[in-house]
Write an enzyme that holds these catalytic residues in place. Structure first.
Site, PDB file in Angstrom:
ATOM      1  CB  THR A   1      -0.925  -0.034   1.237  1.00 32.79           C
ATOM      2  OG1 THR A   1      -1.798  -1.145   1.072  1.00 32.79           O
ATOM      3  CG2 THR A   1      -1.743   1.224   1.384  1.00 32.79           C
TER       4      THR A   1
ATOM      5  CB  SER B   1       2.674  -7.836   1.200  1.00 27.57           C
ATOM      6  OG  SER B   1       1.803  -7.640   2.279  1.00 27.57           O
TER       7      SER B   1
ATOM      8  CB  THR C   1       0.658  -3.596   6.411  1.00 31.12           C
ATOM      9  OG1 THR C   1      -0.617  -3.657   5.780  1.00 31.12           O
ATOM     10  CG2 THR C   1       1.198  -2.183   6.377  1.00 31.12           C
ATOM     11  CG  ASP C   2      -2.427  -7.326   3.895  1.00 30.15           C
ATOM     12  OD1 ASP C   2      -2.734  -6.565   4.833  1.00 30.15           O
ATOM     13  OD2 ASP C   2      -3.057  -7.381   2.834  1.00 30.15           O
TER      14      ASP C   2
END
Ligand code: ASP
Length: 319
Positions: free
Chosen positions: A14, A60, A93-94
């Site tokens: 992101t 991700s 971030t995932d």
């Protein structure tokens, strides 16, 4: 003289995401921008000794083992450069906690490898990526710093302790009881505890061999799956995984790693067939503390996603 040059390696996320509308925080395309675009959006980085490269453009949630191997090879090469203070990796971030844990266990990092990310796309009215990137560069340049760490939301978190605990809030990461390594105050770091250091996992040798062999001998990653224990669980998922040839199973148990009796029975069938099975907790914080005498083994504090990486490395080292 202390080196101050930093390389920023983009992998997507992101932080490099672009939405059609400036106020859209959900419907955007992650990994659209190059690492150079991210630097250009931070005025305070203008004129700094920075190099940028874009290794991947992934959301991700689609992170894969091949990208991990390519990232690992690139970081090994960069960390050999004496003119670098450190390296920054921009990431989604995932799955950041999985990549950070993988790198922590397999990468000798006498200089800092700083992962950073953002919860809001670069096109947001108030994106969090630029501040996080500026902080990450500052961490990478900090004298005495080292290891794999995450710079996010004004804090520096250890790569092996970090976990995403919120799906939407800006303050999405935690290291739970361990707390941060440092906090960023007006761009200056206040160090709270030592930089992370750990003996490398034996699988690091397999990764080095894979880098040397390249396409001639592609690394065969073991298959490791995560199964969650829940009300009404039974053993059918594990039986299906056995039929699919899984080599390792992480059971994300309830609470302190407890496992539904029906799932536990299936896990023991897997063990009897030579499949490695470990317990974790489906709680994001706390992990698994202690064990009853007959319990399945666990890696303690690791999240289920981190435990999956540890088991993957164990199997890789044993292969
Ligand atoms: N889905 C995005 C990713 O992990 C989320 C983010 O970066 O915040 O790439």
């Amino acid at each position: 003289m202390q080196a101050s040059r930093v390389v920023i390696v983009g992998t997507g996320g992101t932080i490099a995401g672009v939405a059609g509308r400036a106020d859209d925080l959900v419907d955007y395309r992650a990994g659209t921008l190059d690492a150079a675009d991210l630097v250009a959006a931070v005025p305070t980085l203008a004129g700094e000794l920075l190099e940028t490269e874009t290794l991947a453009r992934l959301d991700s949630s689609d992170m894969d083992h091949a990208t991990w191997l390519a990232l690992h090879a690139r970081l090994v090469a960069l960390l050999q450069r004496a003119d670098l203070a450190g390296v920054v990796v921009t990431h989604g971030t995932d799955t950041l906690e999985e990549t950070a844990y993988f790198l922590h266990r397999t990468l000798a990092a006498p200089r800092p490898v700083v992962l950073t990310a953002a919860m809001r796309p670069a096109t947001a009215l108030s994106p969090d990526g630029p501040r996080n990137l500026a902080d990450a560069v500052a961490v990478a340049r900090t004298p005495g710093a080292g290891g794999v760490v995450v710079a996010f939301g004004g804090r520096v978190l250890a790569g092996h302790e970090v976990r995403k605990v919120h799906g939407f809030a800006l303050d999405a990461f935690s290291t739970g009881d361990a707390g941060p390594i440092a906090v960023s105050e007006q761009g200056a770091l206040r160090l709270l505890r030592a930089w992370p250091q750990a003996p490398l996992h034996a699988a690091a040798t397999r990764l080095s061999a894979a880098h040397a062999a390249g396409a001639a001998a592609p690394l065969a990653w073991p298959r490791v799956d995560i199964v969650t224990s829940h009300a009404g669980a039974d053993g059918r998922v594990i039986d299906a995984l056995l039929a699919a040839g899984t080599q390792g199973i992480v059971v994300a148990g309830t609470g302190n790693g407890s496992v539904h009796a029906a799932l536990d029975a299936a896990a023991r069938r897997a063990l009897a067939r030579g499949v490695r099975v470990v317990r974790a907790s489906r709680c994001q914080l706390g992990g698994v503390v202690g064990a009853r005498a007959d319990a399945l083994p666990s890696y303690g504090v690791l999240t289920a996603a981190q435990a999956r990486v540890e088991l993957l490395l164990d199997l890789l080292a044993d292969a």
